[in-house]
Design a protein around this motif. Structure first.
Motif, PDB file in Angstrom:
ATOM      1  N   HIS A 244       0.840  -1.197   0.000  1.00 33.18           N
ATOM      2  CA  HIS A 244       0.000   0.000   0.000  1.00 33.18           C
ATOM      3  C   HIS A 244       0.877   1.250   0.000  1.00 33.18           C
ATOM      4  CE1 HIS A 244      -3.938  -1.906   1.777  1.00 33.18           C
ATOM      5  NE2 HIS A 244      -3.806  -2.094   0.483  1.00 33.18           N
ATOM      6  N   ILE A 245       0.725   2.051  -1.041  1.00 35.26           N
ATOM      7  CA  ILE A 245       1.356   3.367  -1.069  1.00 35.26           C
ATOM      8  C   ILE A 245       0.243   4.402  -1.234  1.00 35.26           C
ATOM      9  CG2 ILE A 245       3.571   2.546  -1.954  1.00 35.26           C
ATOM     10  CD1 ILE A 245       2.765   3.353  -4.756  1.00 35.26           C
ATOM     11  N   ASP A 246       0.558   5.668  -0.978  1.00 33.53           N
ATOM     12  CA  ASP A 246      -0.499   6.673  -1.088  1.00 33.53           C
ATOM     13  C   ASP A 246      -0.479   7.343  -2.462  1.00 33.53           C
ATOM     14  OD1 ASP A 246       1.412   8.696  -1.017  1.00 33.53           O
ATOM     15  OD2 ASP A 246       1.100   9.158   1.095  1.00 33.53           O
ATOM     16  N   THR A 247      -1.383   8.287  -2.663  1.00 31.65           N
ATOM     17  CA  THR A 247      -1.501   8.882  -4.006  1.00 31.65           C
ATOM     18  C   THR A 247      -0.249   9.665  -4.403  1.00 31.65           C
ATOM     19  OG1 THR A 247      -2.819  10.636  -2.971  1.00 31.65           O
ATOM     20  CG2 THR A 247      -4.009   8.979  -4.199  1.00 31.65           C
ATOM     21  N   ASP A 248       0.396  10.347  -3.442  1.00 32.91           N
ATOM     22  CA  ASP A 248       1.626  11.068  -3.800  1.00 32.91           C
ATOM     23  C   ASP A 248       2.685  10.099  -4.292  1.00 32.91           C
ATOM     24  OD1 ASP A 248       0.544  13.500  -3.071  1.00 32.91           O
ATOM     25  OD2 ASP A 248       1.462  13.510  -1.084  1.00 32.91           O
ATOM     26  N   GLU A 249       2.813   8.986  -3.569  1.00 36.47           N
ATOM     27  CA  GLU A 249       3.823   8.000  -3.944  1.00 36.47           C
ATOM     28  C   GLU A 249       3.465   7.344  -5.278  1.00 36.47           C
ATOM     29  OE1 GLU A 249       5.025   7.082   0.699  1.00 36.47           O
ATOM     30  OE2 GLU A 249       3.401   5.958  -0.236  1.00 36.47           O
ATOM     31  N   GLY A 250       2.197   7.019  -5.438  1.00 31.19           N
ATOM     32  CA  GLY A 250       1.757   6.413  -6.691  1.00 31.19           C
ATOM     33  C   GLY A 250       1.916   7.351  -7.872  1.00 31.19           C
ATOM     34  N   ASN A 251       1.662   8.638  -7.633  1.00 34.43           N
ATOM     35  CA  ASN A 251       1.791   9.604  -8.720  1.00 34.43           C
ATOM     36  C   ASN A 251       3.250   9.962  -8.987  1.00 34.43           C
ATOM     37  OD1 ASN A 251      -0.953   9.585  -9.064  1.00 34.43           O
ATOM     38  ND2 ASN A 251      -1.331  11.457  -7.905  1.00 34.43           N
ATOM     39  N   ALA A 252       4.087   9.919  -7.954  1.00 35.05           N
ATOM     40  CA  ALA A 252       5.513  10.222  -8.151  1.00 35.05           C
ATOM     41  C   ALA A 252       6.142   9.258  -9.149  1.00 35.05           C
ATOM     42  CB  ALA A 252       6.261  10.171  -6.818  1.00 35.05           C
ATOM     43  N   CYS A 253       5.668   8.020  -9.173  1.00 35.58           N
ATOM     44  CA  CYS A 253       6.240   7.029 -10.102  1.00 35.58           C
ATOM     45  C   CYS A 253       5.264   6.689 -11.221  1.00 35.58           C
ATOM     46  CB  CYS A 253       6.646   5.759  -9.354  1.00 35.58           C
ATOM     47  SG  CYS A 253       5.249   4.899  -8.605  1.00 35.58           S
ATOM     48  N   ASN A 254       4.145   7.407 -11.281  1.00 35.68           N
ATOM     49  CA  ASN A 254       3.110   7.142 -12.291  1.00 35.68           C
ATOM     50  C   ASN A 254       2.813   5.645 -12.361  1.00 35.68           C
ATOM     51  OD1 ASN A 254       1.228   7.618 -14.226  1.00 35.68           O
ATOM     52  ND2 ASN A 254       2.608   8.581 -15.691  1.00 35.68           N
ATOM     53  N   LEU A 255       2.321   5.123 -11.263  1.00 34.65           N
ATOM     54  CA  LEU A 255       2.138   3.673 -11.125  1.00 34.65           C
ATOM     55  C   LEU A 255       1.328   3.062 -12.268  1.00 34.65           C
ATOM     56  CD1 LEU A 255       2.650   1.176  -9.308  1.00 34.65           C
ATOM     57  CD2 LEU A 255       0.466   1.665  -8.191  1.00 34.65           C
ATOM     58  N   ASP A 256       0.390   3.827 -12.790  1.00 34.39           N
ATOM     59  CA  ASP A 256      -0.454   3.291 -13.868  1.00 34.39           C
ATOM     60  C   ASP A 256       0.353   2.905 -15.106  1.00 34.39           C
ATOM     61  OD1 ASP A 256      -2.706   3.538 -12.351  1.00 34.39           O
ATOM     62  OD2 ASP A 256      -3.400   5.391 -13.285  1.00 34.39           O
ATOM     63  N   THR A 257       1.518   3.519 -15.271  1.00 32.93           N
ATOM     64  CA  THR A 257       2.331   3.204 -16.447  1.00 32.93           C
ATOM     65  C   THR A 257       3.493   2.259 -16.123  1.00 32.93           C
ATOM     66  OG1 THR A 257       3.859   5.064 -16.156  1.00 32.93           O
ATOM     67  CG2 THR A 257       1.839   5.500 -17.407  1.00 32.93           C
ATOM     68  N   ALA A 258       3.540   1.771 -14.886  1.00 30.69           N
ATOM     69  CA  ALA A 258       4.681   0.944 -14.464  1.00 30.69           C
ATOM     70  C   ALA A 258       4.780  -0.328 -15.291  1.00 30.69           C
ATOM     71  CB  ALA A 258       4.550   0.599 -12.986  1.00 30.69           C
ATOM     72  N   THR A 259       6.014  -0.720 -15.574  1.00 26.52           N
ATOM     73  CA  THR A 259       6.240  -1.937 -16.349  1.00 26.52           C
ATOM     74  C   THR A 259       6.783  -3.072 -15.484  1.00 26.52           C
ATOM     75  OG1 THR A 259       8.455  -1.159 -16.903  1.00 26.52           O
ATOM     76  CG2 THR A 259       6.687  -0.668 -18.477  1.00 26.52           C
ATOM     77  N   GLU A 260       7.247  -2.736 -14.277  1.00 24.96           N
ATOM     78  CA  GLU A 260       7.855  -3.763 -13.434  1.00 24.96           C
ATOM     79  C   GLU A 260       7.848  -3.282 -11.998  1.00 24.96           C
ATOM     80  OE1 GLU A 260      11.833  -4.629 -14.730  1.00 24.96           O
ATOM     81  OE2 GLU A 260      12.291  -5.790 -12.934  1.00 24.96           O
ATOM     82  N   VAL A 261       7.472  -4.158 -11.080  1.00 27.42           N
ATOM     83  CA  VAL A 261       7.588  -3.831  -9.655  1.00 27.42           C
ATOM     84  C   VAL A 261       8.329  -4.964  -8.967  1.00 27.42           C
ATOM     85  CG1 VAL A 261       5.488  -2.427  -9.621  1.00 27.42           C
ATOM     86  CG2 VAL A 261       5.345  -4.846  -9.056  1.00 27.42           C
ATOM     87  N   THR A 262       9.256  -4.614  -8.081  1.00 28.09           N
ATOM     88  CA  THR A 262      10.084  -5.609  -7.410  1.00 28.09           C
ATOM     89  C   THR A 262      10.166  -5.290  -5.922  1.00 28.09           C
ATOM     90  OG1 THR A 262      11.450  -5.636  -9.410  1.00 28.09           O
ATOM     91  CG2 THR A 262      12.290  -6.821  -7.493  1.00 28.09           C
ATOM     92  N   LEU A 263       9.874  -6.275  -5.106  1.00 24.87           N
ATOM     93  CA  LEU A 263       9.942  -6.124  -3.658  1.00 24.87           C
ATOM     94  C   LEU A 263      11.177  -6.872  -3.172  1.00 24.87           C
ATOM     95  CD1 LEU A 263       8.266  -5.087  -1.165  1.00 24.87           C
ATOM     96  CD2 LEU A 263       7.197  -7.359  -1.138  1.00 24.87           C
ATOM     97  N   LYS A 264      11.985  -6.191  -2.352  1.00 21.93           N
ATOM     98  CA  LYS A 264      13.253  -6.779  -1.935  1.00 21.93           C
ATOM     99  C   LYS A 264      13.412  -6.670  -0.428  1.00 21.93           C
ATOM    100  CE  LYS A 264      15.632  -7.508  -5.871  1.00 21.93           C
ATOM    101  NZ  LYS A 264      16.356  -8.728  -6.211  1.00 21.93           N
ATOM    102  N   LYS A 265      14.042  -7.690   0.133  1.00 16.96           N
ATOM    103  CA  LYS A 265      14.337  -7.668   1.560  1.00 16.96           C
ATOM    104  C   LYS A 265      15.350  -6.566   1.865  1.00 16.96           C
ATOM    105  CE  LYS A 265      16.233 -10.601   5.215  1.00 16.96           C
ATOM    106  NZ  LYS A 265      16.843 -11.918   5.501  1.00 16.96           N
ATOM    107  N   GLY A 266      16.433  -6.566   1.162  1.00 17.18           N
ATOM    108  CA  GLY A 266      17.466  -5.566   1.425  1.00 17.18           C
ATOM    109  C   GLY A 266      18.118  -5.192   0.114  1.00 17.18           C
ATOM    110  N   GLY A 267      18.456  -3.892  -0.039  1.00 18.87           N
ATOM    111  CA  GLY A 267      18.976  -3.427  -1.311  1.00 18.87           C
ATOM    112  C   GLY A 267      17.808  -3.314  -2.274  1.00 18.87           C
ATOM    113  N   CYS A 268      17.836  -2.297  -3.085  1.00 20.73           N
ATOM    114  CA  CYS A 268      16.675  -2.079  -3.937  1.00 20.73           C
ATOM    115  C   CYS A 268      16.820  -2.767  -5.275  1.00 20.73           C
ATOM    116  CB  CYS A 268      16.437  -0.585  -4.146  1.00 20.73           C
ATOM    117  SG  CYS A 268      17.704   0.198  -5.111  1.00 20.73           S
ATOM    118  N   GLY A 269      17.948  -3.438  -5.504  1.00 14.73           N
ATOM    119  CA  GLY A 269      18.095  -4.149  -6.767  1.00 14.73           C
ATOM    120  C   GLY A 269      18.611  -3.274  -7.891  1.00 14.73           C
TER     121      GLY A 269
END
Lengths: 243, 243
Positions: A214-239
Motif C-alpha cells: 500500500h502506497i499513497d496517491t503522492d507516492e503512486g503519482n511520483a512514479c506514475n504507477l499506472d504506467t509501471a512496467t515492473e515492480v520488485t519487492l526486496k528484503k534488502g537493497g533495492c536491486g
C-alpha cells in the motif's frame, strides 16, 4: 490512458492497483506452511500487487451513528483486495483549520476501536493539517480534525496521519522473501522516465493476508504507477545495482 | 513544521528547497575548469540543492499580451535559484476539459518561444488532463488547455506536461560527478519513514547553471522533502547498498 479513465480511476475508485509477477529473490516456488495454496498465491508462488490507497478514514461504531444517524452501520460498496475489508457507501467531510476542507472522504470498513483519517501529504497540505507519517493505529499525539456527516459531526482530538508505506503478507510470503512482521523492505517501480525505489516499506504479516503493498496517491503519482512496467519487492537493497 | 508554515511554504512560495552538502563520489574537491569558484560551489566543491517545482507555466511574449493586456510584460516578483530566472507577479487560470480548472498557476520568466504548462500528476488528474512525463520543451503531441488571464484567454493546442526530473549543473559539476549533458543520474533522499530513490534524473548542463535538482510536488511530497536529512546524487547506482 484517457482523461475519462483518469477521472474514473481516481474519483470513483478508492484504490488503484498494479498487479505484477513478483520478482522476489527465490527463483523456485517455496512450499507454504502446510497449505497447498497460500492466500493470494498463483501457480505456487506469491503474486505481488501494488495498490494506491487514496485518502480515506476509519470510524468507530459510535462515530458512525453520530455522523450517519442512530442505528446506522457501514454499508459495504466495494470489497478491497484484503478479505473482509471494504470501501463503504458512506463518505464524510474532513474539515481542517481555517475552514479548509476535503468534501468527500471515503469510509473504509469494518469499524475500528478508534477513528483515523489517512491522507497523502498533498491532501494534508491542502487541508492545512500537518499530518505526520505514521503506521496505522499509531496515532498518539497526531493532529485532529472535524468530521462532518449528514446526521452530525465529530471532533477528533487526534488521528490524522499520512499512512506509512507497508506491505501486507501472509507467513508463506514471509518465508518466500525471508522477512518477518515488522521488517522493512524496498519496493522498486520501473516506470517510463520516472522510476522510483521506495524504502521503509513495513512488513505487516498476518495468516490471512494477501501480498499487497500500500502506497499513497503522492507516492503512486511520483512514479506514475499506472504506467509501471515492473515492480520488485526486496528484503534488502533495492536491486538497482542489477539494472 | 506547523500548519501555518505548511501554508506559507506551499501556497505562497513557488519553490521549496532543501540545501544539503553533496555526497558525490569524489571525496576531495575537484578543480574547476580554470575558474576559482564555479557557479553555486561553496568552499571549492558543489553544493547540492533539491528544489520542488510547484505547478507553473511559461508564456510567449504574444501570450503575455493577450492574457494581461497589450504592452504587458512579465513582472519579476521573486528570483529563482538559477540566475536570470524568476517567478512573475502574474498568474493564470488553467482550464481543462469539462470546466475543471486550476485557479492560480504562477508564470515563470523570462518568456519563451512557446507556452508550456508544467503540472504534477496530482494536478493533472484534478484538472482532467492526461499530461505525459516530458522534458521541458519536448511538447509535440502533448495535450492542450485554455489559459485565462485578466485581459483575455489563449487556447493552447499542446504544451501541458509533467516535467521530468532533472538536475541543472555547470561543467565543473559535470566533472565532479563524471557525467555529461543528457546523462541520467539517481537521487536518494533520506527522510524519516519515507526515504526514496528517484531514478531517471536527466543532466541539463550549462556553463552558468548552479547545481540544482528539480522534482515536482508529488515527488517532493512522496519523500516529504521538508523533513529530509540527507540527499545524495549519484552517477550510477543509488547508493542503497552502502546504507
Amino acid at each position: 490512458m484517457t482523461a475519462s479513465t483518469i477521472d474514473r480511476s481516481v474519483i470513483e475508485q478508492l484504490v488503484r492497483n498494479a498487479i505484477r509477477q513478483s520478482g522476489g529473490p527465490a527463483s523456485t516456488p517455496v512450499a507454504a506452511r502446510g497449505a497447498a495454496n497460500p492466500p493470494g498465491w498463483i501457480d505456487g508462488k506469491p503474486n505481488l500487487r501494488v495498490s494506491i490507497s487514496a485518502r480515506h478514514c476509519h470510524l468507530t461504531d459510535e462515530h458512525v451513528e453520530i455522523l450517519f444517524g442512530a442505528g446506522s452501520v457501514l454499508k459495504p460498496e466495494k470489497d478491497l483486495y484484503q478479505d473482509g475489508f471494504y470501501a463503504a457507501e458512506q463518505t464524510v467531510m474532513v474539515v481542517g483549520p481555517r475552514r479548509r476542507m476535503l468534501g468527500s472522504v471515503r469510509v473504509l470498513g469494518p469499524t475500528r476501536p478508534f477513528s483515523q483519517v489517512e491522507l497523502a501529504l498533498t491532501d494534508s497540505i491542502s487541508l492545512g493539517i500537518d499530518a505526520p507519517v505514521r503506521h496505522s493505529g499509531k496515532i498518539d499525539g497526531t493532529p485532529g480534525c472535524v468530521l462532518v456527516g449528514p446526521a452530525g459531526s465529530v471532533q477528533l482530538t487526534q488521528g490524522v496521519i499520512r499512512a506509512a508505506r507497508h506491505v501486507h503478507m501472509n507467513f508463506a510470503d514471509c518465508d518466500h522473501y525471508g522477512v518477518q512482521n515488522g521488517d522493512m523492505m524496498k519496493l522498486k517501480i520501473v516506470s517510463p522516465d520516472c522510476s522510483v525505489t521506495f524504502e521503509d516499506v513495513l512488513v505487516r504479516a498476518d495468516e490471512a493476508a494477501k501480498l499487497e503493498v500500500h502506497i499513497d496517491t503522492d507516492e503512486g503519482n511520483a512514479c506514475n504507477l499506472d504506467t509501471a512496467t515492473e515492480v520488485t519487492l526486496k528484503k534488502g537493497g533495492c536491486g538497482c545495482e542489477k539494472k
